[in-house]
Design an enzyme around this catalytic site. Sequence first.
Site, PDB file in Angstrom:
ATOM      1  N   HIS A 205       0.794  -1.223   0.000  1.00 25.59           N
ATOM      2  CA  HIS A 205       0.000   0.000   0.000  1.00 25.59           C
ATOM      3  C   HIS A 205       0.829   1.277   0.000  1.00 25.59           C
ATOM      4  O   HIS A 205       0.280   2.363  -0.015  1.00 25.59           O
ATOM      5  CB  HIS A 205      -0.951   0.019   1.197  1.00 25.59           C
ATOM      6  CG  HIS A 205      -0.249   0.273   2.509  1.00 25.59           C
ATOM      7  ND1 HIS A 205       0.419  -0.708   3.182  1.00 25.59           N
ATOM      8  CD2 HIS A 205      -0.093   1.396   3.234  1.00 25.59           C
ATOM      9  CE1 HIS A 205       0.951  -0.197   4.286  1.00 25.59           C
ATOM     10  NE2 HIS A 205       0.660   1.088   4.338  1.00 25.59           N
TER      11      HIS A 205
HETATM   12  C1  UD1 Z   1      -1.947   5.372   6.146  1.00 27.20           C
HETATM   13  C2  UD1 Z   1      -0.607   5.840   6.676  1.00 27.20           C
HETATM   14  C3  UD1 Z   1       0.435   4.753   6.507  1.00 27.20           C
HETATM   15  C4  UD1 Z   1      -0.014   3.470   7.130  1.00 27.20           C
HETATM   16  C5  UD1 Z   1      -1.375   3.086   6.573  1.00 27.20           C
HETATM   17  C6  UD1 Z   1      -1.899   1.829   7.206  1.00 27.20           C
HETATM   18  C7  UD1 Z   1      -0.181   8.259   6.505  1.00 27.20           C
HETATM   19  C8  UD1 Z   1       0.605   9.284   5.808  1.00 27.20           C
HETATM   20  N1  UD1 Z   1      -0.126   7.027   5.980  1.00 27.20           N
HETATM   21  O1  UD1 Z   1      -1.803   5.177   4.762  1.00 27.20           O
HETATM   22  O2  UD1 Z   1       1.634   5.165   7.115  1.00 27.20           O
HETATM   23  O3  UD1 Z   1       0.920   2.456   6.841  1.00 27.20           O
HETATM   24  O4  UD1 Z   1      -2.293   4.160   6.815  1.00 27.20           O
HETATM   25  O5  UD1 Z   1      -2.993   1.335   6.515  1.00 27.20           O
HETATM   26  O6  UD1 Z   1      -0.807   8.552   7.496  1.00 27.20           O
HETATM   27  N2  UD1 Z   1      -9.391   4.618   2.459  1.00 27.20           N
HETATM   28  C9  UD1 Z   1     -10.589   3.927   2.520  1.00 27.20           C
HETATM   29  N3  UD1 Z   1     -11.075   3.595   3.751  1.00 27.20           N
HETATM   30  C10 UD1 Z   1     -10.447   3.910   4.902  1.00 27.20           C
HETATM   31  C11 UD1 Z   1      -9.224   4.604   4.829  1.00 27.20           C
HETATM   32  C12 UD1 Z   1      -8.708   4.942   3.613  1.00 27.20           C
HETATM   33  O7  UD1 Z   1     -11.187   3.620   1.514  1.00 27.20           O
HETATM   34  O8  UD1 Z   1     -10.957   3.559   5.987  1.00 27.20           O
HETATM   35  C13 UD1 Z   1      -8.826   4.942   1.130  1.00 27.20           C
HETATM   36  C14 UD1 Z   1      -9.118   6.326   0.655  1.00 27.20           C
HETATM   37  O9  UD1 Z   1      -9.353   6.274  -0.701  1.00 27.20           O
HETATM   38  C15 UD1 Z   1      -7.811   7.075   0.900  1.00 27.20           C
HETATM   39  C16 UD1 Z   1      -6.782   5.996   0.739  1.00 27.20           C
HETATM   40  O10 UD1 Z   1      -7.417   4.799   1.197  1.00 27.20           O
HETATM   41  O11 UD1 Z   1      -7.670   8.137   0.027  1.00 27.20           O
HETATM   42  C17 UD1 Z   1      -5.527   6.237   1.526  1.00 27.20           C
HETATM   43  O12 UD1 Z   1      -5.814   6.441   2.921  1.00 27.20           O
HETATM   44  P1  UD1 Z   1      -4.843   7.364   3.821  1.00 27.20           P
HETATM   45  O13 UD1 Z   1      -5.356   7.403   5.208  1.00 27.20           O
HETATM   46  O14 UD1 Z   1      -4.607   8.657   3.127  1.00 27.20           O
HETATM   47  O15 UD1 Z   1      -3.455   6.656   3.793  1.00 27.20           O
HETATM   48  P2  UD1 Z   1      -3.057   5.125   3.792  1.00 27.20           P
HETATM   49  O16 UD1 Z   1      -2.570   4.792   2.448  1.00 27.20           O
HETATM   50  O17 UD1 Z   1      -4.133   4.268   4.395  1.00 27.20           O
END
Ligand code: UD1
Length: 367
Positions: A205
């Site tokens: 991811h």
């Molecule tokens: C975040 C952390 C990363 C960690 C990871 C664990 C930061 C900078 N990154 O990355 O260090 O390893 O979490 O999973 O804080 N989304 C959903 N549902 C959710 C959450 C996210 O669909 O419940 C999707 C959304 O489209 C979002 C994307 O995932 O835009 C990324 O989520 P985000 O929280 O920005 O970062 P992660 O890639 O999850």
Amino acid sequence: DTIVHVVGARPNFVKMAPVISALERRGAFRQVIVHTGQHYDARMSDEILADLEFPVPDRFLKIGSGAHGEQTAKVLVAFEEVLRDEQPVAVVVAGDVNSTLGCALAAAKHGIPVAHVEAGLRSFDWGMPEEVNRVLTDRLSDLLFTHSPEAVDNLRAEGVVDGRIHHVGNTMIDSLRRSERTARDRRAWAQVGVERGEYALVTLHRPSNVDDPQQLMRIVEALDGLAHRFPVVFPIHPRTRARLGEAGVNRLENAGVRCIDPLGYLDFLSLQSGAGAVVTDSGGVQEETSALGVRCYTFRPSTERPITLSHGTNILLGDDPASLAEVQLVDWEATPSAIPLWDGHAGERVAEVLINNYALTQAFAAH
Ligand code: UD1
């Protein structure tokens, strides 16, 4: 006296559960749990919290997804309100996600002491958003809880005085030890239709792997190659699923890769425990496989967890998808040389330090 705990994203829940329950047993503070809502899906949040028997958060900030600036700024604004309402004596944050930095910054600006669980980790790769979050959070923290000797060295090299560093061990492994037997007994591999020890488990991811379409395409090809050698199980993080699109997922499925949704904590731990190998770009998974004695291949150019290379079962592959061809299933249940203080009791040591430190502050204030 109130202490505020911050969680926001999946790995935070696993790291903080043991700290909160250890403090609960000691009955030392009124504990307020703040969930920023950085992760909000049932799969990314509710199911993990339920598996960990995590207390229901007292405040839910509904931050959601967004660009880094937007997400961090929303955390900052919303958490400031929490601080005004609760007037805590300390704020505890964990790990390296945007919620960690946002809350640490708000607290520091309010003159409230910050304690950081999992301090001192460094990949020395400033292109990783998590590295920026780690360095800044440590700079803002008053109490730095480390889980490996190199974390202590990193903090000293940055000028952190020894009095602030508390080498307590790994709270993520507390959660693992607590749930290990239940997870193994679940035999989650059987539900996916694979045999114990005879599959590779893949998680990816990191933005550097999944946000660049060319890199992602080459990874898909490499996983296709692996799936021709042995079963591959791939729980797909929402970020990765969005980048793969339907076409990418179909291609993997046609190659025989078992593409599934993200799993709860116990199911994922179960799949790790039964895997012949794990391929990952996650941080926590490098630690969990080391503790379980399962071969891990880390698909990244660097790791902020070198102790899993020297004392654990981890191999750093780099980030060239061609290197994925090296992945082999390993037919052993290694008894990894135990990493010191990854013993299931780190949360208790964190609680002890927080309590002592607070008592000391009170004593000084009384003079
Ligand atoms: C975040 C952390 C990363 C960690 C990871 C664990 C930061 C900078 N990154 O990355 O260090 O390893 O979490 O999973 O804080 N989304 C959903 N549902 C959710 C959450 C996210 O669909 O419940 C999707 C959304 O489209 C979002 C994307 O995932 O835009 C990324 O989520 P985000 O929280 O920005 O970062 P992660 O890639 O999850």
